[in-house]
Design an enzyme around this catalytic site. Structure first.
Site, PDB file in Angstrom:
ATOM      1  N   LYS A 173     -11.482   6.323   3.851  1.00 29.09           N
ATOM      2  CA  LYS A 173     -10.786   6.157   2.578  1.00 29.09           C
ATOM      3  C   LYS A 173     -11.804   5.926   1.464  1.00 29.09           C
ATOM      4  O   LYS A 173     -12.461   4.894   1.419  1.00 29.09           O
ATOM      5  CB  LYS A 173      -9.841   4.964   2.628  1.00 29.09           C
ATOM      6  CG  LYS A 173      -8.940   4.934   1.404  1.00 29.09           C
ATOM      7  CD  LYS A 173      -8.299   3.581   1.178  1.00 29.09           C
ATOM      8  CE  LYS A 173      -8.979   2.801   0.087  1.00 29.09           C
ATOM      9  NZ  LYS A 173      -8.999   3.415  -1.231  1.00 29.09           N
ATOM     10  N   GLU A 248     -20.473  -4.590   3.949  1.00 30.90           N
ATOM     11  CA  GLU A 248     -21.527  -4.542   2.918  1.00 30.90           C
ATOM     12  C   GLU A 248     -20.873  -4.970   1.621  1.00 30.90           C
ATOM     13  O   GLU A 248     -20.045  -4.233   1.063  1.00 30.90           O
ATOM     14  CB  GLU A 248     -22.084  -3.116   2.784  1.00 30.90           C
ATOM     15  CG  GLU A 248     -22.784  -2.592   4.027  1.00 30.90           C
ATOM     16  CD  GLU A 248     -24.074  -3.321   4.325  1.00 30.90           C
ATOM     17  OE1 GLU A 248     -24.625  -3.984   3.439  1.00 30.90           O
ATOM     18  OE2 GLU A 248     -24.517  -3.251   5.480  1.00 30.90           O
ATOM     19  N   CYS A 282     -24.825  -2.415  -6.336  1.00 31.13           N
ATOM     20  CA  CYS A 282     -24.866  -3.723  -5.686  1.00 31.13           C
ATOM     21  C   CYS A 282     -26.287  -4.269  -5.644  1.00 31.13           C
ATOM     22  O   CYS A 282     -26.499  -5.468  -5.516  1.00 31.13           O
ATOM     23  CB  CYS A 282     -24.306  -3.601  -4.274  1.00 31.13           C
ATOM     24  SG  CYS A 282     -25.136  -2.336  -3.319  1.00 31.13           S
ATOM     25  N   GLU A 384     -20.834 -12.380  -9.507  1.00 28.06           N
ATOM     26  CA  GLU A 384     -21.229 -10.973  -9.684  1.00 28.06           C
ATOM     27  C   GLU A 384     -20.475 -10.382 -10.883  1.00 28.06           C
ATOM     28  O   GLU A 384     -19.245 -10.422 -10.931  1.00 28.06           O
ATOM     29  CB  GLU A 384     -20.891 -10.179  -8.416  1.00 28.06           C
ATOM     30  CG  GLU A 384     -21.420  -8.751  -8.477  1.00 28.06           C
ATOM     31  CD  GLU A 384     -21.005  -7.910  -7.270  1.00 28.06           C
ATOM     32  OE1 GLU A 384     -19.824  -7.936  -6.891  1.00 28.06           O
ATOM     33  OE2 GLU A 384     -21.876  -7.198  -6.730  1.00 28.06           O
TER      34      GLU A 384
HETATM   35  P1  NAD Z   1     -13.301  -3.221  -3.721  1.00 27.60           P
HETATM   36  O1  NAD Z   1     -13.517  -4.257  -2.698  1.00 27.60           O
HETATM   37  O2  NAD Z   1     -12.300  -3.471  -4.781  1.00 27.60           O
HETATM   38  O3  NAD Z   1     -12.890  -1.826  -3.051  1.00 27.60           O
HETATM   39  C1  NAD Z   1     -13.682  -1.187  -2.083  1.00 27.60           C
HETATM   40  C2  NAD Z   1     -12.804  -0.305  -1.224  1.00 27.60           C
HETATM   41  O4  NAD Z   1     -11.913  -1.127  -0.481  1.00 27.60           O
HETATM   42  C3  NAD Z   1     -11.922   0.651  -2.027  1.00 27.60           C
HETATM   43  O5  NAD Z   1     -11.829   1.882  -1.354  1.00 27.60           O
HETATM   44  C4  NAD Z   1     -10.585  -0.072  -2.039  1.00 27.60           C
HETATM   45  O6  NAD Z   1      -9.496   0.791  -2.211  1.00 27.60           O
HETATM   46  C5  NAD Z   1     -10.581  -0.695  -0.659  1.00 27.60           C
HETATM   47  N1  NAD Z   1      -9.696  -1.844  -0.486  1.00 27.60           N
HETATM   48  C6  NAD Z   1      -9.217  -2.685  -1.419  1.00 27.60           C
HETATM   49  N2  NAD Z   1      -8.399  -3.605  -0.849  1.00 27.60           N
HETATM   50  C7  NAD Z   1      -8.394  -3.344   0.475  1.00 27.60           C
HETATM   51  C8  NAD Z   1      -7.764  -3.959   1.601  1.00 27.60           C
HETATM   52  N3  NAD Z   1      -6.965  -5.009   1.478  1.00 27.60           N
HETATM   53  N4  NAD Z   1      -7.994  -3.445   2.823  1.00 27.60           N
HETATM   54  C9  NAD Z   1      -8.807  -2.393   2.981  1.00 27.60           C
HETATM   55  N5  NAD Z   1      -9.414  -1.757   1.950  1.00 27.60           N
HETATM   56  C10 NAD Z   1      -9.227  -2.237   0.719  1.00 27.60           C
HETATM   57  O7  NAD Z   1     -14.733  -2.935  -4.342  1.00 27.60           O
HETATM   58  P2  NAD Z   1     -15.088  -1.947  -5.543  1.00 27.60           P
HETATM   59  O8  NAD Z   1     -14.636  -2.610  -6.812  1.00 27.60           O
HETATM   60  O9  NAD Z   1     -14.635  -0.591  -5.214  1.00 27.60           O
HETATM   61  O10 NAD Z   1     -16.686  -1.930  -5.471  1.00 27.60           O
HETATM   62  C11 NAD Z   1     -17.493  -2.851  -6.111  1.00 27.60           C
HETATM   63  C12 NAD Z   1     -18.008  -3.888  -5.142  1.00 27.60           C
HETATM   64  O11 NAD Z   1     -18.664  -3.257  -4.061  1.00 27.60           O
HETATM   65  C13 NAD Z   1     -19.028  -4.812  -5.757  1.00 27.60           C
HETATM   66  O12 NAD Z   1     -18.769  -6.128  -5.356  1.00 27.60           O
HETATM   67  C14 NAD Z   1     -20.341  -4.328  -5.164  1.00 27.60           C
HETATM   68  O13 NAD Z   1     -21.358  -5.295  -5.111  1.00 27.60           O
HETATM   69  C15 NAD Z   1     -19.909  -3.895  -3.817  1.00 27.60           C
HETATM   70  N6  NAD Z   1     -20.865  -2.955  -3.240  1.00 27.60           N
HETATM   71  C16 NAD Z   1     -21.656  -3.377  -2.202  1.00 27.60           C
HETATM   72  C17 NAD Z   1     -22.594  -2.512  -1.652  1.00 27.60           C
HETATM   73  C18 NAD Z   1     -23.476  -2.933  -0.511  1.00 27.60           C
HETATM   74  O14 NAD Z   1     -24.095  -2.076   0.094  1.00 27.60           O
HETATM   75  N7  NAD Z   1     -23.559  -4.216  -0.178  1.00 27.60           N
HETATM   76  C19 NAD Z   1     -22.720  -1.213  -2.164  1.00 27.60           C
HETATM   77  C20 NAD Z   1     -21.908  -0.828  -3.222  1.00 27.60           C
HETATM   78  C21 NAD Z   1     -20.973  -1.705  -3.750  1.00 27.60           C
END
Ligand code: NAD
Length: 480
Positions: A173, A248, A282, A384
């Site tokens: 997804k 992650e 990130c 963050e």
């Molecule tokens: P998010 O957690 O809102 O969403 C990430 C994904 O999870 C999306 O596809 C979303 O639809 C899905 N999701 C949301 N709720 C869910 C649930 N209850 N169950 C399963 N899936 C669900 O994050 P975002 O806003 O898309 O991304 C930004 C965040 O990602 C920041 O905190 C950033 O630091 C982090 N990030 C971390 C890394 C890493 O490698 N550590 C890399 C990139 C981004």
């Protein structure tokens, strides 16, 4: 208007609900395509297809599996310009960055794991005169891969490539905010002849599609990249089901600068590590810690260079800072600027929404902000923000820099700038971060372990780590 479709059992299909969500172009603040509003029925169909195709895919001769994956990578290279443009339109990031970082890396991810699988080996252990043990590592089954919006195709392929190379089949997804390149990717998979059901892409909302993937009893392994709050929710569902989990998550990364650094290199890279992709990486360094004797000079030059960054139309090759991902995210970033002021911070530059004339007049653009005068434990320095915002703080002693650096709930990455080799190693050793860069930033060797400590995640991606993650070890002991 273009309708994105799910990719299930080898076909591009509408969601079971027949409902669609809007997908916006953040640089124009305008809906430009529609995305399936999928639900648990679509996830169930996708999982069934992935289960059915598992035996064929996991037992396919390695050279054949590798050849199919390499074909997909070749098609990414062929469609490089088209995919880069699509990524820029979907995210608001400069097209130049989509080319130099996102799409080239997506192709590299697949090539890396397609070929790594050919060299992946398991261990054997001899107990002299008693026994020999050998360990097999077999694909676990159907993997659930969930990715965020900031580096859409880059992070999507970073998960599915090792899963597929290890022999798993996948239900994936992408973020609902950036579905476009995953959709184009599904078309490339069909063209490359990926057997049906091996990869399934279900588009839609996190709490519907994502949650259904996490809850599905036939998906025993989950690889997730996203926010820490979502990660916590996922762990709460998946842990009691004893699923294998890789998380992650977010970061609040320190960039530690000693007075003996190579000033020009430090400055040039620190501007990039602060503001690349609008600060929506990130790994961006959002807390810059500078040794006091260099502090004034650093701040002055850093602000000058920040003000020179061109914020503008992402499709203009000269643009350095594009649009933020959404209006909601822009408002969140702006609210942190207000918070920083309330906490006593001085905004040295930027921090305001700006209007770009022409086609981008309704886009979500924020001038990059540099803030000083805050202490380490205020919310601005602890939470963050994930936007073009950095704070700069002075430190007197090495120990103080290490204390500041470690003093957050996160532990993803850190950057150290010094020409003193002994100090560089000493500080690196004491930092509680999973990834440390010395005199560089985002220099990635895909063989290395990638991931965070503390609330930045659980587990590691990259190299053998990811192939081990998507496989189950079995030890066989034979008495001699
Ligand atoms: P998010 O957690 O809102 O969403 C990430 C994904 O999870 C999306 O596809 C979303 O639809 C899905 N999701 C949301 N709720 C869910 C649930 N209850 N169950 C399963 N899936 C669900 O994050 P975002 O806003 O898309 O991304 C930004 C965040 O990602 C920041 O905190 C950033 O630091 C982090 N990030 C971390 C890394 C890493 O490698 N550590 C890399 C990139 C981004």
């Amino acid at each position: 208007m273009l309708k994105i479709l799910n990719y299930i059992d080898g076909e591009l299909v509408s969601p079971a609900s027949t409902l669609y969500l809007d997908n916006s172009n953040p640089a124009e603040g305008k809906v430009y395509s529609r995305i399936p509003d999928s639900n648990e029925q679509d996830v169930a169909r996708a999982t069934e297809a992935a289960k059915t195709s598992f035996t064929g895919w996991s037992s396919m001769p390695l050279d054949k599996r590798t050849a199919i994956l390499l074909k997909i990578a070749d098609l990414i290279d062929r469609d490089f310009e088209k995919l880069s443009l699509a990524e820029s339109i979907d995210t608001g990031k400069p097209v130049a960055l989509a080319k130099s970082m996102d799409i080239s890396r997506a192709s590299a991810n697949i090539k890396f794991y397609a070929t790594a699988a050919m060299h992946f080996a398991s261990e054997s252990h001899l107990m002299e005169g008693e026994s020999i043990n050998y360990t097999t590592r077999s694909a676990i089954g159907v993997a659930g891969c969930i990715s965020p919006w900031n580096l859409p195709l880059y992070l999507f392929t970073w998960k599915i490539a090792p899963a597929l190379a290890a022999g798993c089949t996948v239900v994936a997804k992408p973020s609902e905010l950036t579905p476009m390149t995953a959709f184009l990717f599904s078309q490339l998979c069909i063209e490359a002849g990926l057997p049906k059901g091996v990869l399934n892409i279900v588009h839609g909302l996190g709490d519907k599609v994502g949650q259904a993937i996490i809850e599905h009893p036939d998906i025993p392994v989950i690889s997730f990249t996203g926010g820490t709050i979502t990660g916590r929710k996922i762990a709460a569902t998946a842990a009691p089901m004893f699923k294998k989990l890789s998380l992650e998550l977010g970061g609040k990364n320190p960039n530690i600068i000693f007075a003996d650094c190579d000033f020009e290199q430090t400055m040039e890279t620190s501007i990039r590590s602060s503001f690349s992709n609008q600060g929506e990486i990130c790994l961006c360094g959002s807390r810059i810690l500078v040794e006091r004797s260099l502090y004034d000079r650093f701040v002055q030059e850093f602000v000058r260079r920040t003000q020179a960054l061109i914020v503008g139309d992402p499709l203009d090759e000269k643009t350095k800072i594009g649009a933020l991902i959404s209006e909601a995210h822009m408002n969140k970033v702006l609210s942190y600027i207000e918070l920083a002021k309330q906490e006593g911070g001085k905004i040295l530059c930027g921090g305001k929404q700006i209007k770009i004339s022409g086609r981008c007049e309704n886009g979500y653009f924020v001038e990059p902000a540099v803030i000083t005068g805050l202490n380490q434990n205020c919310r601005t320095n602890q939470e963050e923000i994930f936007g073009p915002v950095v704070t700069i703080m002075p430190f007197d002693k090495e120990e103080e820099a290490i204390t500041f650096a470690n003093d957050t709930a996160y532990g993803l990455s850190a950057t150290i700038w010094t020409e003193n080799l002994k100090r560089a190693h000493r500080v690196a050793h004491q930092l509680k971060s999973g990834i440390i860069w010395i005199n560089c930033w985002l220099l990635r060797d895909l063989r290395t372990p990638f991931g965070g400590m503390k609330q930045s995640g659980v587990g590691r991606e990259g190299g053998w780590e990811a192939l081990r993650f998507f496989t189950e070890a079995k030890n066989v002991c034979i008495r001699l």
